[in-house]
Motif scaffolding. Structure first.
Motif, PDB file in Angstrom:
ATOM      1  N   LYS A 161     -11.284  12.900   1.476  1.00 40.54           N
ATOM      2  CA  LYS A 161     -11.832  12.029   2.533  1.00 40.54           C
ATOM      3  C   LYS A 161     -11.314  10.601   2.361  1.00 40.54           C
ATOM      4  CE  LYS A 161     -16.151  14.582   3.072  1.00 40.54           C
ATOM      5  NZ  LYS A 161     -17.613  14.520   2.875  1.00 40.54           N
ATOM      6  N   TRP A 162     -11.332  10.115   1.127  1.00 39.54           N
ATOM      7  CA  TRP A 162     -10.883   8.751   0.859  1.00 39.54           C
ATOM      8  C   TRP A 162      -9.374   8.615   0.970  1.00 39.54           C
ATOM      9  CZ3 TRP A 162     -13.010   4.079   0.761  1.00 39.54           C
ATOM     10  CH2 TRP A 162     -14.393   4.024   0.826  1.00 39.54           C
ATOM     11  N   LYS A 163      -8.639   9.684   0.758  1.00 39.75           N
ATOM     12  CA  LYS A 163      -7.184   9.637   0.934  1.00 39.75           C
ATOM     13  C   LYS A 163      -6.847   9.369   2.399  1.00 39.75           C
ATOM     14  CE  LYS A 163      -2.901   9.996  -0.216  1.00 39.75           C
ATOM     15  NZ  LYS A 163      -2.262   8.732  -0.548  1.00 39.75           N
ATOM     16  N   ILE A 164      -7.611   9.946   3.303  1.00 38.72           N
ATOM     17  CA  ILE A 164      -7.415   9.695   4.735  1.00 38.72           C
ATOM     18  C   ILE A 164      -7.705   8.230   5.047  1.00 38.72           C
ATOM     19  CG2 ILE A 164      -8.303  10.220   7.050  1.00 38.72           C
ATOM     20  CD1 ILE A 164      -8.807  13.126   5.950  1.00 38.72           C
ATOM     21  N   ILE A 165      -8.804   7.712   4.500  1.00 34.90           N
ATOM     22  CA  ILE A 165      -9.151   6.295   4.690  1.00 34.90           C
ATOM     23  C   ILE A 165      -8.054   5.414   4.097  1.00 34.90           C
ATOM     24  CG2 ILE A 165     -10.788   4.470   4.040  1.00 34.90           C
ATOM     25  CD1 ILE A 165     -12.974   6.718   4.081  1.00 34.90           C
ATOM     26  N   GLU A 166      -7.610   5.760   2.900  1.00 34.45           N
ATOM     27  CA  GLU A 166      -6.547   4.998   2.242  1.00 34.45           C
ATOM     28  C   GLU A 166      -5.283   4.972   3.106  1.00 34.45           C
ATOM     29  OE1 GLU A 166      -3.763   5.257  -1.781  1.00 34.45           O
ATOM     30  OE2 GLU A 166      -5.324   6.748  -1.456  1.00 34.45           O
ATOM     31  N   ASP A 167      -4.886   6.130   3.602  1.00 35.21           N
ATOM     32  CA  ASP A 167      -3.682   6.211   4.440  1.00 35.21           C
ATOM     33  C   ASP A 167      -3.816   5.332   5.681  1.00 35.21           C
ATOM     34  OD1 ASP A 167      -2.558   7.966   2.620  1.00 35.21           O
ATOM     35  OD2 ASP A 167      -2.907   9.759   3.852  1.00 35.21           O
ATOM     36  N   GLN A 168      -4.985   5.372   6.313  1.00 35.71           N
ATOM     37  CA  GLN A 168      -5.218   4.567   7.514  1.00 35.71           C
ATOM     38  C   GLN A 168      -5.187   3.079   7.189  1.00 35.71           C
ATOM     39  OE1 GLN A 168      -8.987   6.202   8.763  1.00 35.71           O
ATOM     40  NE2 GLN A 168      -8.034   7.854   9.920  1.00 35.71           N
ATOM     41  N   ASP A 169      -5.864   2.689   6.117  1.00 35.18           N
ATOM     42  CA  ASP A 169      -5.909   1.278   5.736  1.00 35.18           C
ATOM     43  C   ASP A 169      -4.528   0.770   5.319  1.00 35.18           C
ATOM     44  OD1 ASP A 169      -8.616   1.022   6.295  1.00 35.18           O
ATOM     45  OD2 ASP A 169      -9.244   1.331   4.221  1.00 35.18           O
ATOM     46  N   CYS A 170      -3.784   1.592   4.605  1.00 31.62           N
ATOM     47  CA  CYS A 170      -2.452   1.169   4.166  1.00 31.62           C
ATOM     48  C   CYS A 170      -1.491   1.077   5.350  1.00 31.62           C
ATOM     49  CB  CYS A 170      -1.926   2.106   3.094  1.00 31.62           C
ATOM     50  SG  CYS A 170      -2.844   1.964   1.530  1.00 31.62           S
ATOM     51  N   LYS A 171      -1.661   1.954   6.301  1.00 29.54           N
ATOM     52  CA  LYS A 171      -0.832   1.880   7.508  1.00 29.54           C
ATOM     53  C   LYS A 171      -1.084   0.565   8.243  1.00 29.54           C
ATOM     54  CE  LYS A 171       0.325   4.398  11.732  1.00 29.54           C
ATOM     55  NZ  LYS A 171       0.050   5.570  12.552  1.00 29.54           N
ATOM     56  N   LYS A 172      -2.352   0.158   8.328  1.00 27.56           N
ATOM     57  CA  LYS A 172      -2.708  -1.109   8.965  1.00 27.56           C
ATOM     58  C   LYS A 172      -2.101  -2.294   8.202  1.00 27.56           C
ATOM     59  CE  LYS A 172      -7.106   0.563  10.751  1.00 27.56           C
ATOM     60  NZ  LYS A 172      -8.576   0.520  10.580  1.00 27.56           N
ATOM     61  N   ALA A 173      -1.926  -2.130   6.895  1.00 27.25           N
ATOM     62  CA  ALA A 173      -1.355  -3.183   6.059  1.00 27.25           C
ATOM     63  C   ALA A 173       0.171  -3.159   6.078  1.00 27.25           C
ATOM     64  CB  ALA A 173      -1.860  -3.058   4.638  1.00 27.25           C
ATOM     65  N   GLY A 174       0.734  -2.175   6.746  1.00 25.74           N
ATOM     66  CA  GLY A 174       2.179  -2.059   6.797  1.00 25.74           C
ATOM     67  C   GLY A 174       2.781  -1.433   5.566  1.00 25.74           C
ATOM     68  N   ILE A 175       1.948  -0.707   4.808  1.00 29.02           N
ATOM     69  CA  ILE A 175       2.415  -0.039   3.590  1.00 29.02           C
ATOM     70  C   ILE A 175       2.519   1.459   3.878  1.00 29.02           C
ATOM     71  CG2 ILE A 175       1.879   0.457   1.175  1.00 29.02           C
ATOM     72  CD1 ILE A 175       0.234  -2.174   1.196  1.00 29.02           C
ATOM     73  N   PRO A 176       3.727   1.970   3.917  1.00 28.90           N
ATOM     74  CA  PRO A 176       3.879   3.404   4.210  1.00 28.90           C
ATOM     75  C   PRO A 176       3.379   4.260   3.045  1.00 28.90           C
ATOM     76  CG  PRO A 176       6.000   2.436   3.662  1.00 28.90           C
ATOM     77  CD  PRO A 176       5.005   1.311   3.687  1.00 28.90           C
ATOM     78  N   MET A 177       2.689   5.298   3.379  1.00 30.56           N
ATOM     79  CA  MET A 177       2.178   6.220   2.366  1.00 30.56           C
ATOM     80  C   MET A 177       2.965   7.518   2.442  1.00 30.56           C
ATOM     81  SD  MET A 177      -0.108   4.394   0.941  1.00 30.56           S
ATOM     82  CE  MET A 177      -0.968   5.526  -0.112  1.00 30.56           C
ATOM     83  N   VAL A 178       3.313   8.044   1.297  1.00 34.20           N
ATOM     84  CA  VAL A 178       4.106   9.284   1.249  1.00 34.20           C
ATOM     85  C   VAL A 178       3.185  10.463   1.120  1.00 34.20           C
ATOM     86  CG1 VAL A 178       5.871  10.535  -0.011  1.00 34.20           C
ATOM     87  CG2 VAL A 178       6.007   8.060   0.200  1.00 34.20           C
TER      88      VAL A 178
END
Length: 92
Positions: A75-92
Motif C-alpha cells: 500500500k505504501w509503495k503505491i503512495i511512495e510511487d505517487q509522491d515521488c512522481k509528483k517530485a519528479g523522481i522516477p521510480m523503477v
C-alpha cells in the motif's frame, strides 16, 4: 529432563502463536519505527516539500517491509510511487 521440558514449552509457544520476549521486543521496535516513519511522513506532507514527502513515503514502505508486513508495504509503495512522481523522481 530440562531439555525436553524446554523443547515442549517452545513447541507449545510456537503452535499457540506465543512469542519469546525477544521476538515481542523486536515486534515492538518494528511498530515504533513504523509509527515514527508515518509521523514524519505526515509532518513533511504539511510542508509541501515534494522530495521530502517522497523520501518519507519510502521510509514508511521500508519500515513495513522490515517488519514483514507486505500488505501495508505494498500500500505504501503505491503512495511512495505517487509522491515521488509528483517530485519528479522516477521510480523503477
Amino acid at each position: 529432563m530440562k531439555i525436553y521440558l524446554s523443547l515442549i514449552v517452545s513447541v507449545v509457544m510456537m503452535l499457540t502463536g506465543c512469542t519469546s520476549p525477544e521476538e515481542k521486543e523486536l515486534q515492538d521496535i518494528h511498530q515504533q519505527v513504523i509509527k515514527d516513519a508515518i509521523a514524519q511522513y505526515k509532518k513533511n506532507k504539511k510542508t509541501d516539500d515534494k522530495i521530502e514527502i517522497c523520501v518519507y513515503a519510502g521510509m514508511v514502505t521500508a519500515a513495513y517491509t522490515q517488519a514483514n508486513n507486505q500488505t501495508e508495504a505494498d500500500k505504501w509503495k503505491i503512495i511512495e510511487d505517487q509522491d515521488c512522481k509528483k517530485a519528479g523522481i522516477p521510480m523503477v
